[in-house]
Design a protein around this motif. Sequence first.
Motif, short mmCIF file in Angstrom:
data_model
loop_
_atom_site.label_atom_id
_atom_site.label_comp_id
_atom_site.label_asym_id
_atom_site.label_seq_id
_atom_site.Cartn_x
_atom_site.Cartn_y
_atom_site.Cartn_z
N PHE A 124 -5.90 -2.18 0.87
CA PHE A 124 -5.77 -0.79 1.31
C PHE A 124 -4.95 0.02 0.32
O PHE A 124 -5.28 1.16 -0.01
N PHE A 125 -3.87 -0.57 -0.19
CA PHE A 125 -2.99 0.12 -1.13
C PHE A 125 -3.73 0.47 -2.42
O PHE A 125 -3.72 1.62 -2.87
N PHE A 126 -4.39 -0.52 -3.03
CA PHE A 126 -5.06 -0.27 -4.31
C PHE A 126 -6.27 0.66 -4.15
O PHE A 126 -6.54 1.48 -5.02
N PHE A 127 -6.97 0.53 -3.03
CA PHE A 127 -8.07 1.45 -2.76
C PHE A 127 -7.57 2.88 -2.67
O PHE A 127 -8.15 3.82 -3.23
N THR A 128 -6.45 3.06 -1.97
CA THR A 128 -5.88 4.40 -1.80
C THR A 128 -5.32 4.95 -3.11
O THR A 128 -5.42 6.15 -3.37
N VAL A 129 -4.75 4.08 -3.94
CA VAL A 129 -4.28 4.51 -5.26
C VAL A 129 -5.44 5.07 -6.08
O VAL A 129 -5.35 6.15 -6.67
N CYS A 130 -6.55 4.32 -6.11
CA CYS A 130 -7.72 4.74 -6.91
C CYS A 130 -8.31 6.05 -6.38
O CYS A 130 -8.61 6.96 -7.17
N GLY A 174 0.66 10.97 -8.53
CA GLY A 174 0.22 11.54 -7.25
C GLY A 174 -0.55 10.53 -6.42
O GLY A 174 -0.33 10.41 -5.21
N GLY A 175 -1.45 9.78 -7.07
CA GLY A 175 -2.20 8.75 -6.35
C GLY A 175 -1.31 7.64 -5.84
O GLY A 175 -1.49 7.15 -4.71
N LEU A 176 -0.32 7.24 -6.65
CA LEU A 176 0.58 6.15 -6.26
C LEU A 176 1.48 6.56 -5.10
O LEU A 176 1.66 5.78 -4.15
N SER A 177 2.05 7.77 -5.16
CA SER A 177 2.93 8.21 -4.08
C SER A 177 2.17 8.34 -2.76
O SER A 177 2.68 7.96 -1.70
N LEU A 181 2.85 6.10 0.77
CA LEU A 181 3.06 6.73 2.08
C LEU A 181 2.03 6.26 3.10
O LEU A 181 2.37 5.86 4.22
N ARG A 182 0.75 6.28 2.72
CA ARG A 182 -0.31 5.92 3.67
C ARG A 182 -0.24 4.44 4.04
O ARG A 182 -0.44 4.08 5.21
N THR A 183 0.07 3.58 3.08
CA THR A 183 0.18 2.16 3.36
C THR A 183 1.37 1.87 4.26
O THR A 183 1.28 1.08 5.21
N ALA A 184 2.50 2.53 3.97
CA ALA A 184 3.69 2.32 4.80
C ALA A 184 3.46 2.80 6.22
O ALA A 184 3.81 2.10 7.19
N CYS A 185 2.84 3.97 6.38
CA CYS A 185 2.58 4.50 7.73
C CYS A 185 1.59 3.63 8.50
O CYS A 185 1.69 3.50 9.72
N THR A 186 0.63 3.03 7.79
CA THR A 186 -0.40 2.23 8.47
C THR A 186 0.12 0.85 8.83
O THR A 186 -0.07 0.37 9.96
#
Length: 337
Positions: A124-130, A174-177, A181-186
């Motif tokens: 989920f983290f790497f997908f969201t980063v990309c 921007g993608g990393l931040s 956030l999204r990974t931590a919240c999920t």
Amino acid sequence: MSWCPGPRCLLPFSSSSSQAIEESMAEQNHTTVTEFILIGFTDHPKLGVILFLVFLSFYIITLLGNMGMVLLIRLDARLHMPMYFFLSHLSLLDACYSSVIIPQILVTLFVRTSVSYNSCATQFFFFTVCAGTECFLLAVMVYDRYVAISSPLLYSSAMTPGTRWGLVAGAYSGGLSGAILRTACTFTLSFCGPNEINFFFCDLPPLLELSCSDTTTSQILILFFGNFVILVNALVILVSYLFIIRAILHVKSVGGRARTFSTCASHLTAVMLFFGTLTFMYMRSNSNKSLEEDKVVSVFYTVVIPMLNPFIYSLRNKEVKAAFRKVINRLQISQAM
């Protein structure tokens, strides 16, 4: 301490004890999920084989197209320009994007795959980063086109190597931040079961459906930041294109206008495809959402778009086609020798 006989003295104790026992039993029944099961697309073996071959061919084309674009830009001196510098990073992102998702899809086509909690969070983290970085990078690329069209004589001095790297670093930051956030919240939410994800990878909508804790705050933070990223980048792209159109209208010859606009046509196509699918996926109201529709849309922007981008940027680009022909000629000469 006084002693009070009789049932009235026992009632408060019995009520609180009963409530404590019920809460304890509820906590025991809520076991923490340590792994998730990805259901995938279909349970039909014959259809699974066909889809496996389709997705495998898509993945091979995506890797060859995007990594080929990166190598082509690096090897040909004529492509050592800011526009192609940003394009090489877009191609690298698309290759990584697909590599995070498609291998998982290929496995889920045959079996319901189990993934550990940590593996799901990592994917989920790497997908969201990309995905987040690509949003920012597409905005950077249209800004580059705006500078090139509106101030062609100052383009080289404006887009220095330091400026290019700064813009790309800003896109990755921007993608990393956003991913953090999204990974931590999920994944700070509680998952008590069931653990079956009705999807082919660990994406946000099906994960939120499985959570047994209150997701209101997390959803507000995730949706606010996600929509903020999409809307801000879409606004930058829209404003930049308005300025580009104004600059194009000042070109006197019709042929000049067509040539100038053709340098933006590929990027505009990629932007419409990417932001269109993201908007449909993440900015709809919950009442209009369907996981089956989300699966189709997710396949489009995680599989199809990364495969199409190299063709979108190369088919209408004379410099890329010339560089590709040059490489082919070199290979033919080396084989002849």
